[in-house]
Design a protein around this motif. Structure first.
Motif, PDB file in Angstrom:
ATOM      1  N   PHE A   1     122.329   1.215  84.984  1.00 15.54           N
ATOM      2  CA  PHE A   1     123.332   1.114  85.933  1.00 15.54           C
ATOM      3  C   PHE A   1     124.651   1.644  85.576  1.00 15.54           C
ATOM      4  N   LEU A   2     124.689   1.893  84.224  1.00 13.92           N
ATOM      5  CA  LEU A   2     125.921   2.382  83.688  1.00 13.92           C
ATOM      6  C   LEU A   2     125.871   3.439  82.631  1.00 13.92           C
ATOM      7  N   MET A   3     126.632   4.245  82.550  1.00 13.33           N
ATOM      8  CA  MET A   3     126.671   5.280  81.107  1.00 13.33           C
ATOM      9  C   MET A   3     127.893   5.530  80.641  1.00 13.33           C
ATOM     10  N   GLN A   4     128.062   6.051  79.442  1.00 17.47           N
ATOM     11  CA  GLN A   4     129.181   6.335  78.843  1.00 17.47           C
ATOM     12  C   GLN A   4     129.378   7.817  78.554  1.00 17.47           C
TER      13      GLN A   4
ATOM     14  N   ARG B   1     132.863   2.626  80.529  1.00 19.37           N
ATOM     15  CA  ARG B   1     131.711   3.084  81.449  1.00 19.37           C
ATOM     16  C   ARG B   1     131.891   3.559  82.617  1.00 19.37           C
ATOM     17  N   ILE B   2     130.954   4.287  83.153  1.00 18.73           N
ATOM     18  CA  ILE B   2     130.902   4.500  84.551  1.00 18.73           C
ATOM     19  C   ILE B   2     129.831   4.354  85.192  1.00 18.73           C
ATOM     20  N   PRO B   3     129.616   4.200  86.631  1.00 23.81           N
ATOM     21  CA  PRO B   3     128.500   3.820  87.261  1.00 23.81           C
ATOM     22  C   PRO B   3     127.577   5.093  87.117  1.00 23.81           C
ATOM     23  N   THR B   4     126.193   4.851  87.141  1.00 22.26           N
ATOM     24  CA  THR B   4     125.108   5.838  87.531  1.00 22.26           C
ATOM     25  C   THR B   4     124.963   5.848  88.879  1.00 22.26           C
ATOM     26  N   ASP B   5     124.299   7.066  89.204  1.00 20.91           N
ATOM     27  CA  ASP B   5     123.806   6.965  90.601  1.00 20.91           C
ATOM     28  C   ASP B   5     122.950   5.879  91.250  1.00 20.91           C
ATOM     29  N   LYS B   6     122.178   5.396  90.365  1.00 18.40           N
ATOM     30  CA  LYS B   6     121.582   3.858  90.607  1.00 18.40           C
ATOM     31  C   LYS B   6     122.357   2.974  90.942  1.00 18.40           C
ATOM     32  N   ALA B   7     123.491   2.779  90.299  1.00 17.05           N
ATOM     33  CA  ALA B   7     124.563   1.834  90.461  1.00 17.05           C
ATOM     34  C   ALA B   7     125.289   2.054  92.018  1.00 17.05           C
TER      35      ALA B   7
ATOM     36  N   ILE C   1     123.094  10.110  97.485  1.00 14.00           N
ATOM     37  CA  ILE C   1     123.693   9.890  96.346  1.00 14.00           C
ATOM     38  C   ILE C   1     123.272  10.695  95.167  1.00 14.00           C
ATOM     39  N   GLY C   2     124.355  11.528  94.569  1.00 13.22           N
ATOM     40  CA  GLY C   2     123.834  12.483  93.515  1.00 13.22           C
ATOM     41  C   GLY C   2     122.504  12.730  93.352  1.00 13.22           C
ATOM     42  N   ILE C   3     121.697  12.689  92.234  1.00 14.66           N
ATOM     43  CA  ILE C   3     120.538  13.066  92.147  1.00 14.66           C
ATOM     44  C   ILE C   3     119.526  12.815  93.467  1.00 14.66           C
ATOM     45  N   GLU C   4     119.955  12.124  94.499  1.00 14.80           N
ATOM     46  CA  GLU C   4     119.062  12.106  95.791  1.00 14.80           C
ATOM     47  C   GLU C   4     119.327  13.172  96.542  1.00 14.80           C
ATOM     48  N   ASN C   5     120.204  14.132  96.345  1.00 10.08           N
ATOM     49  CA  ASN C   5     120.340  15.123  97.092  1.00 10.08           C
ATOM     50  C   ASN C   5     119.123  16.129  96.715  1.00 10.08           C
ATOM     51  N   GLU C   6     118.644  16.984  97.604  1.00 10.05           N
ATOM     52  CA  GLU C   6     117.758  17.856  97.419  1.00 10.05           C
ATOM     53  C   GLU C   6     118.258  19.247  96.696  1.00 10.05           C
ATOM     54  N   LEU C   7     119.305  19.482  97.201  1.00  7.40           N
ATOM     55  CA  LEU C   7     119.975  20.662  96.570  1.00  7.40           C
ATOM     56  C   LEU C   7     120.683  20.362  95.219  1.00  7.40           C
ATOM     57  N   GLU C   8     120.220  21.167  94.298  1.00  9.44           N
ATOM     58  CA  GLU C   8     120.875  20.842  93.039  1.00  9.44           C
ATOM     59  C   GLU C   8     122.305  20.976  92.976  1.00  9.44           C
ATOM     60  N   SER C   9     123.172  21.753  93.525  1.00 12.15           N
ATOM     61  CA  SER C   9     124.506  21.965  93.448  1.00 12.15           C
ATOM     62  C   SER C   9     125.264  20.726  94.182  1.00 12.15           C
ATOM     63  N   PHE C  10     124.531  19.756  94.681  1.00 15.08           N
ATOM     64  CA  PHE C  10     125.067  18.525  95.467  1.00 15.08           C
ATOM     65  C   PHE C  10     124.702  17.499  94.451  1.00 15.08           C
TER      66      PHE C  10
END
Lengths: 359, 359
Positions: free
Chosen positions: B66-69, B76-82, B294-303
Motif C-alpha cells: 500500500f505504501l512506498m518510499q 512514504r507515499i501511497p501506491t495505486d493500490k492504496a 487509477i495509475g496502472i489501471e489505465n490501459e494507455l502507458e502515458s496515463f
DNA sequence: TATTAGCACTATCAGCTGATGAGTGCTAAT
DNA sequence: ATTAGCACTCATCAGCTGATAGTGCTAATA
C-alpha cells in the motif's frame, strides 16, 4: 497612421568589415543558440582576423547597441536592433525548396476541405509543424464578409435553424427560437426575400440596414416584411466571437529553441485572450506582404522576448485575415520568412479559387 | 467482457487501526503533495500513537503493497493500490457546495448555446478550470445519431451545401460538388424525400440502406430517386473524424499538482491522437455512473502516472459520449468525483431538454 | 505482549569551496 | 591598424559540509 508603431531604425552607417562581423555573430547565435565569443568567431569568419581584433569590433558593436552580454565572461548575443539590421539589410528571402513548397500546397489544397474553417485550421497546424513555433491565424471577420446565401430551416414549432453562407465559403449555423410557429414555406419566402434584398452585401451593412428599417417604417409593412426583418435581425446577430486558431503551443514548452524564453507562461496566458490576439494579428493590415516584429517592437509585453512574422491572406478583392508565427528572436529568418510568405500566398490562392466558383 | 481491464483488488482484511493510518497517509499526501512521515502523522492522526508504532504499521502497509518510499530517508507515499482502497472503501461522494452546483448549471445551461458542440466545449473548459486538471470530452458519434433533418442548398451550378441536423442538436455542414446543375426546387424535393424516408433513423443505418438500394435496383428508379440516392450518399459520407475536446493542457505544465509527473510530454503527445483518446473515453460504456482508473489501471502507458475520472452523458434514450478529467493520482477524490458526476448529469439534462423540444 | 524510547543509519538539500574555462579589456609591441 | 600577451571576471561544476527529516532495529517498559 495614428498609432506609431515602435520600429528600430538602423540608419547609422557601419563599415563593411564591422557588418560582416555582426552578421557572423547573428548567424552564429541563430544556429548554435549559444552566445558567441571572439575566438570561435575568428575561426568561423575566415577573414584572417585575430580574436583580439574581433574583440575590438565587438566592443564597438556593443557601444552601438547591436550586441549585449548576459554576463562578463560569456560571449555576446545580438540585440533586437541587431536582428532588425539583419532582417532589413542582410536577409534576402531565399527560395523554398521544391519539397517544402509541395508540402504546403498539398495541405492547403487537399480536397475535402470545403469550408474555410477546416482549411485555416490545417494550415495553421502545418505552419506550426514546419517552424516548430506557435502559429496564429485570424479567420475572416464575419462582420465584413459578403453574404452569399441565407436559409431558414424549420426544426420545430419553436426552433429555426439559420444557415448563412458567405462568399468566401464560411458557413455559420445558428438555432434561433421563435414564439410563433412558422411554416417551412413561409420561411422559404422570407429567405428568398432576404437573399434578393441583400445579395452581395456585407453582413455588417445588412445588419445596419435591418436596424434602420426597423426604426423607420415601424408599422408600415406587411406580415412577410415584418417577419423577414425580425428573423433577419436574429439571424445576423452573429456572435462576435473572434475566431483565432492557435497551434503548436506545446513547442513553447518542449522545443529547445524556446529555451531562453523568460516566460512561456506569459505567452500562454496571452493566447487565452483571443480578441487581443485577433487585434494584434489584424493590425497594420495596410502593409502588403510580410510583417516582422522583433522583440521590443511587439506591442504586447509578453511577446517582447519573441519575434512575430506574419502575412495577410486575401481573396481576389479583400484582405481576409492574417497568418503568422511567434518564435524566439534568434529564429532562422532566412527560412521562416519565405515559409510564412509562401503559405499565405497559397492560402489566398486556395480561398480565391473557392470563392470565385460561385455564380 | 472480452478485454479484461486490470483493476486492483483490495480484498485483504486490514484491521481498523491500520486502515485509519493508511487513510491518514493518503489524505495527508493528497493535501500536502509531500511524502508523509511517522512523526507528523503521529501528530495529525490524534490516535495517541507514537511515531515508533506508526512506523511499525507503516512497515506492514509497505509489505502489503500500500505504501512506498521514494528513498530511504523520505516519508512514504501511497501506491495505486492504496488509492484504489481509498476510493472503494473510504470515499463517500460528498455533496457539492451549492455555489459549485450553481456555477456548473450556469455554464451548461447558459443561453445561446443552441448547438451541442458549443455546449460540450464550454463544459469541457469549465471542468478543466474547476479541477485544474486536463479535461477530455468525446462528442456524440455522428454515426449513431438520429437524423432530424437534412437540407440541400444550391450555392452554385457545381456546389451544394448539405445541412444535416441530428436529434441531439448537432449540426453538420458539408459542401459537395456536383457535375449536373440542379435547381433549388429539385433539391427541395430531394430533401423532403430523404427526410420522409429516413426520419428518425440513425446516420449509420441510413448510409447502409442507401448503399443497399444502390446495388439492388440499379436501373429501376426514376430521376428523382436516382439523384436522391446519389446526393444522399455524398451527404452521409461524413468525415469519421473523431471529435474530442481537450481543455486545460496548460495545467499539465503550470499546475503545481502535476509536479511529480514523470512525463507531461508523453501525455501531451497522447492527446494528439484523438481517435485513441476517443476510444479510451468511450470504452466501458456499459458501466453506469462514474468510472475511475487509477495509475496502472489505465490501459494507455502515458496515463499510468495519473488517475482518470470519467462519466457518460446521455439523452433520454442513449449514451452519447463521455466527459472526464485526468489528474495526478493523489487528486482530491472527495471533490473531483462528485464534480465530474454532477457535471455529466447536468450535461445529460441539458441535452435531453434540447432534443426533446423537437416535434 | 504490544508499545515506545533511543540510537545508528541514510538520503536530500542548501551552502560553501576551489578549480576550470571561456571570454573580456587593456596595453605594449609589431 | 593590428595583434600578442596578460590580468581579470564570472559562471559553472564537482566535491565537501552540516542540517534536517526520515527510517529500521533493539532493548526497555507498561
Amino acid at each position: 497612421m495614428s498609432k506609431t508603431v515602435q520600429r528600430l531604425e538602423t540608419k547609422e552607417s557601419i563599415d563593411e568589415r564591422t557588418q560582416r562581423v555582426l552578421r557572423g555573430i547573428i548567424e552564429g547565435y541563430i544556429t548554435s543558440n549559444e552566445p558567441v565569443g571572439s575566438r570561435s568567431l575568428s575561426k568561423s569568419l575566415e577573414m584572417g582576423l585575430s580574436p583580439a581584433t574581433i574583440r575590438n569590433i565587438m566592443s564597438d558593436l556593443s557601444d552601438m547597441g547591436f550586441l549585449m552580454q548576459l554576463h562578463t565572461s560569456a560571449g555576446r548575443i545580438p540585440t533586437d536592433k541587431a536582428y532588425r539590421f539583419y532582417v532589413d539589410q542582410v536577409v534576402v528571402a531565399n527560395q523554398l525548396t521544391r519539397k517544402l513548397q509541395k508540402r504546403i500546397q498539398e495541405v492547403t489544397q487537399e480536397g475535402g476541405m470545403s469550408q474555410v474553417e477546416d482549411l485555416l485550421i490545417s494550415t495553421t497546424r502545418l505552419l506550426a509543424g514546419l517552424t516548430q513555433f506557435v502559429c496564429l491565424t485570424s479567420s475572416p471577420r464575419v462582420e465584413t464578409s459578403i453574404l452569399r446565401r441565407i436559409e431558414f430551416i424549420r426544426l420545430s414549432s419553436q426552433q429555426i435553424l439559420v444557415v448563412l453562407v458567405t462568399r468566401n465559403g464560411q458557413v455559420r449555423n445558428k438555432i434561433i427560437a421563435t414564439t410563433e410557429d412558422l411554416s417551412q414555406d413561409f420561411l422559404n419566402t422570407v429567405s428568398s426575400f432576404l437573399n434578393e434584398q441583400f445579395h452581395n452585401r456585407s453582413l455588417h451593412e445588412i445588419r445596419q440596414q435591418i436596424l434602420e428599417s426597423m426604426v423607420e417604417d415601424k408599422e408600415r409593412y406587411d406580415r412577410l416584411l415584418a417577419q423577414a426583418v425580425r428573423l433577419g435581425k436574429k439571424a445576423f446577430e452573429l456572435e462576435n466571437a473572434p475566431e483565432v486558431y492557435i497551434e503548436g503551443q506545446h513547442n513553447l514548452i518542449f522545443s529547445e529553441r524556446f529555451r531562453n524564453l523568460n516566460s512561456a507562461r506569459g505567452l500562454m496566458d496571452a493566447f487565452e485572450h483571443k480578441s487581443m490576439i485577433m487585434n494584434l494579428l489584424d493590425s497594420a493590415v495596410e502593409a502588403d506582404g510580410i510583417q516582422i516584429y522583433i522583440g521590443i517592437e511587439n506591442e504586447l509585453e509578453s511577446f517582447q522576448d519573441c519575434t512575430m512574422v506574419k502575412a495577410q491572406y486575401s481573396d481576389q478583392n479583400n484582405v481576409l485575415g492574417t497568418i503568422g508565427v511567434i518564435g524566439p528572436t534568434n529564429m532562422d529568418y532566412q527560412t521562416v520568412i519565405p515559409v510564412v510568405d509562401f503559405t499565405a500566398r497559397i492560402l489566398s490562392q486556395t480561398i480565391t479559387q473557392q470563392s470565385s466558383s460561385c455564380d
